[in-house]
Design a protein around this motif. Structure first.
Motif, PDB file in Angstrom:
ATOM      1  N   LEU A 139       3.046  -1.972   4.428  1.00 24.31           N
ATOM      2  CA  LEU A 139       2.786  -0.537   4.528  1.00 24.31           C
ATOM      3  C   LEU A 139       4.108   0.221   4.570  1.00 24.31           C
ATOM      4  O   LEU A 139       5.113  -0.309   5.055  1.00 24.31           O
ATOM      5  CB  LEU A 139       1.975  -0.224   5.789  1.00 24.31           C
TER       6      LEU A 139
ATOM      7  N   ASN B 157      -5.370   9.527   3.670  1.00 25.50           N
ATOM      8  CA  ASN B 157      -4.353   8.586   4.128  1.00 25.50           C
ATOM      9  C   ASN B 157      -4.911   7.545   5.099  1.00 25.50           C
ATOM     10  O   ASN B 157      -4.653   6.346   4.959  1.00 25.50           O
ATOM     11  CB  ASN B 157      -3.197   9.340   4.788  1.00 25.50           C
ATOM     12  N   VAL B 158      -5.660   8.003   6.082  1.00 29.93           N
ATOM     13  CA  VAL B 158      -6.134   7.086   7.121  1.00 29.93           C
ATOM     14  C   VAL B 158      -7.266   6.197   6.592  1.00 29.93           C
ATOM     15  O   VAL B 158      -7.231   4.973   6.757  1.00 29.93           O
ATOM     16  CB  VAL B 158      -6.577   7.869   8.371  1.00 29.93           C
TER      17      VAL B 158
ATOM     18  N   ASP C  98      -0.601  11.425  10.477  1.00 34.06           N
ATOM     19  CA  ASP C  98      -1.176  10.387   9.613  1.00 34.06           C
ATOM     20  C   ASP C  98      -0.361   9.098   9.704  1.00 34.06           C
ATOM     21  O   ASP C  98      -0.916   7.996   9.783  1.00 34.06           O
ATOM     22  CB  ASP C  98      -1.200  10.848   8.158  1.00 34.06           C
TER      23      ASP C  98
ATOM     24  N   HIS D 223       0.843  -1.200   0.000  1.00 32.70           N
ATOM     25  CA  HIS D 223       0.000   0.000   0.000  1.00 32.70           C
ATOM     26  C   HIS D 223       0.877   1.249   0.000  1.00 32.70           C
ATOM     27  O   HIS D 223       1.500   1.592   1.003  1.00 32.70           O
ATOM     28  CB  HIS D 223      -0.909  -0.010   1.227  1.00 32.70           C
TER      29      HIS D 223
ATOM     30  N   THR E 227      -5.901   3.615   4.101  1.00 28.30           N
ATOM     31  CA  THR E 227      -5.214   2.488   4.735  1.00 28.30           C
ATOM     32  C   THR E 227      -6.212   1.548   5.401  1.00 28.30           C
ATOM     33  O   THR E 227      -6.086   0.314   5.295  1.00 28.30           O
ATOM     34  CB  THR E 227      -4.198   3.003   5.766  1.00 28.30           C
ATOM     35  N   GLN E 228      -7.199   2.112   6.094  1.00 23.30           N
ATOM     36  CA  GLN E 228      -8.233   1.278   6.709  1.00 23.30           C
ATOM     37  C   GLN E 228      -8.936   0.408   5.670  1.00 23.30           C
ATOM     38  O   GLN E 228      -9.136  -0.804   5.865  1.00 23.30           O
ATOM     39  CB  GLN E 228      -9.272   2.161   7.409  1.00 23.30           C
TER      40      GLN E 228
ATOM     41  N   LEU F 245      -0.414   7.121  -0.666  1.00 26.54           N
ATOM     42  CA  LEU F 245      -0.430   8.097   0.421  1.00 26.54           C
ATOM     43  C   LEU F 245      -0.228   9.488  -0.148  1.00 26.54           C
ATOM     44  O   LEU F 245       0.501   9.664  -1.127  1.00 26.54           O
ATOM     45  CB  LEU F 245       0.680   7.808   1.438  1.00 26.54           C
TER      46      LEU F 245
ATOM     47  N   THR G 249       5.665   3.811   5.969  1.00 27.03           N
ATOM     48  CA  THR G 249       5.486   5.061   6.708  1.00 27.03           C
ATOM     49  C   THR G 249       6.795   5.860   6.608  1.00 27.03           C
ATOM     50  O   THR G 249       7.183   6.251   5.523  1.00 27.03           O
ATOM     51  CB  THR G 249       5.083   4.796   8.174  1.00 27.03           C
TER      52      THR G 249
ATOM     53  N   GLU H 224      -0.996   7.212  12.866  1.00 27.81           N
ATOM     54  CA  GLU H 224      -2.287   6.523  12.819  1.00 27.81           C
ATOM     55  C   GLU H 224      -2.199   5.277  11.947  1.00 27.81           C
ATOM     56  O   GLU H 224      -2.780   4.234  12.272  1.00 27.81           O
ATOM     57  CB  GLU H 224      -3.362   7.467  12.296  1.00 27.81           C
ATOM     58  N   ILE H 225      -1.452   5.347  10.858  1.00 28.78           N
ATOM     59  CA  ILE H 225      -1.245   4.173  10.009  1.00 28.78           C
ATOM     60  C   ILE H 225      -0.494   3.090  10.771  1.00 28.78           C
ATOM     61  O   ILE H 225      -0.796   1.897  10.656  1.00 28.78           O
ATOM     62  CB  ILE H 225      -0.499   4.575   8.721  1.00 28.78           C
TER      63      ILE H 225
END
Length: 373
Positions: A130, A109-110, A164, A91, A113-114, A94, A132, A167-168
């Motif tokens: 992922l 972004n959040v 962000d 993923h 990802t969810q 972003l 970051t 949170e990811i």
């Protein structure tokens, strides 16, 4: 036992040679595949003998003809159907653009990802990778040099996009509990260089390098090609868990100044941070004051898990810095804001920080004048 007839043997050999080799490797889906790191990774995986097929997902079609393309927003629940049959999802969709509205950026972004994590689990995907940033560790004066992958994530949401990313990271930790059988790998690169535009790459577009008095920065870079090779390691399950990636070692501020040929402008912490906060608050600069911490204190990472798996960076910090300086040549930035040539000449004469403080003074004078009217 007698040998087969030569004609029969030749026919068997022809049949064997004409048969397609057995398919091998995973089917890999890449989101954000049309641009940036996603485009580079899609091309790399499509050319790999260890990958069976690449499924590319983005809001527009990219240039990799060997991939199977699906055009949609990663926040669309319909993505679950597009992921069916994939073994691994990377993923990379972003938005960390400095100019994007912060609320819109976080929503993309959040939620994106969810949606990808939920859709991957529903589609039977067994691994999600992922990406970051090493910025999630925070830039702090007492950070170890280098930080291990298991170091506490002590960043706050005060720098561009870091909220962000945190949170990811939280979603990544929660996903295997919410979706048993789903493995999540997180890759955290150092300062990314190679066609990127961030507050940290813009630091090197200034006519002077802002140095906050009493700080001791340590500069570590990550070339996008090294990031792609690290992501490929994760895709092929050569390594998993939380991974950090960057050049080996780091550069001290004095080394950066010597290599770049850009002189410093040193200011007290209160002055630099206060001015940066004021300019961001009134909308003159895209970078909040929190971005300055990453130029003040170390956040160097070890990359030990990738190293233990046999991965090595192809670039050194010196080489990546040289490429960055070539990329930003001709661009002029003060306090994170791009300037035209005329403005840049004035800023170069006065120094980046003087221009920053001067801009704040101009705004204050303008506001006072309006109040008098």
């Amino acid at each position: 036992m007698s040998s087969p007839d030569p004609q029969v043997r030749a026919a068997r050999n022809q049949s064997t040679s004409s048969a397609s080799p057995p398919a091998r490797g995973p089917v890999v889906a890449v989101t954000g595949a049309a641009y940036g790191v996603g485009a580079l990774l899609t091309e790399r995986l499509a050319a790999s003998d260890e990958v069976k097929q690449v499924v590319a997902i983005d809001e527009r079609r990219g240039e990799c003809a060997a991939a199977q393309w699906h055009i949609l927003d990663v926040r669309d629940p319909a993505i679950a159907e597009k992921l069916r049959g994939a073994d691994v999802v990377v993923h990379l969709a972003l938005d960390l653009d400095l100019e994007t509205d912060a609320a819109a950026r976080t929503a993309y972004n959040v939620r994106g990802t969810q949606t990808v994590l939920t859709a991957a689990a529903a589609a039977g995907v067994h691994r999600v990778v992922l990406c970051t940033s090493a910025m999630v560790y925070g830039a702090l004066p007492d950070n170890e040099l280098p930080l291990s992958e298991d170091a506490e994530l002590r960043a706050t949401a005060e720098a561009t996009g870091v909220g962000d990313l945190l949170e990811i990271e939280r979603l990544a930790r929660r996903a295997p509990r919410a979706h048993p059988g789903l493995n999540v790998t997180v890759v955290r690169p150092a300062i990314l260089v190679g066609g990127t535009d961030t507050a940290l790459t813009r630091y090197f577009e200034s006519p002077r390098l802002l140095v906050v008095a009493g700080s001791r920065p340590a500069w570590q870079f990550c070339h996008v090609e090294d990031l792609c090779s690290a992501l490929e390691y994760a895709v092929l399950e050569k390594v998993d868990g939380e991974l950090t990636v960057g050049c080996d070692g780091w550069l001290e501020q004095e080394e950066v100044e010597e290599l770049s040929g850009i002189r410093r402008m040193e200011l007290p912490s209160a002055v630099a941070l206060g001015a940066a906060a004021r300019l961001h608050r009134i909308g003159l600069t895209p970078s909040p004051a929190g971005d300055l911490a990453y130029t003040m204190y170390p956040w160097v990472v070890s990359g030990s898990r990738l190293h233990d798996a046999g991965w090595r960076p192809q670039y050194t910090n010196e080489e990546v810095l040289a490429e960055l300086l070539e990329e930003v040549s001709g661009r002029h930035t003060v306090a994170g804001r791009r300037l035209g040539r005329k403005d840049a000449t004035a800023a170069g004469a006065a120094g980046a920080t003087v221009a920053l403080l001067g801009a704040a003074a101009v705004v204050r004078r303008a506001r006072k004048a309006r109040r008098r009217i």
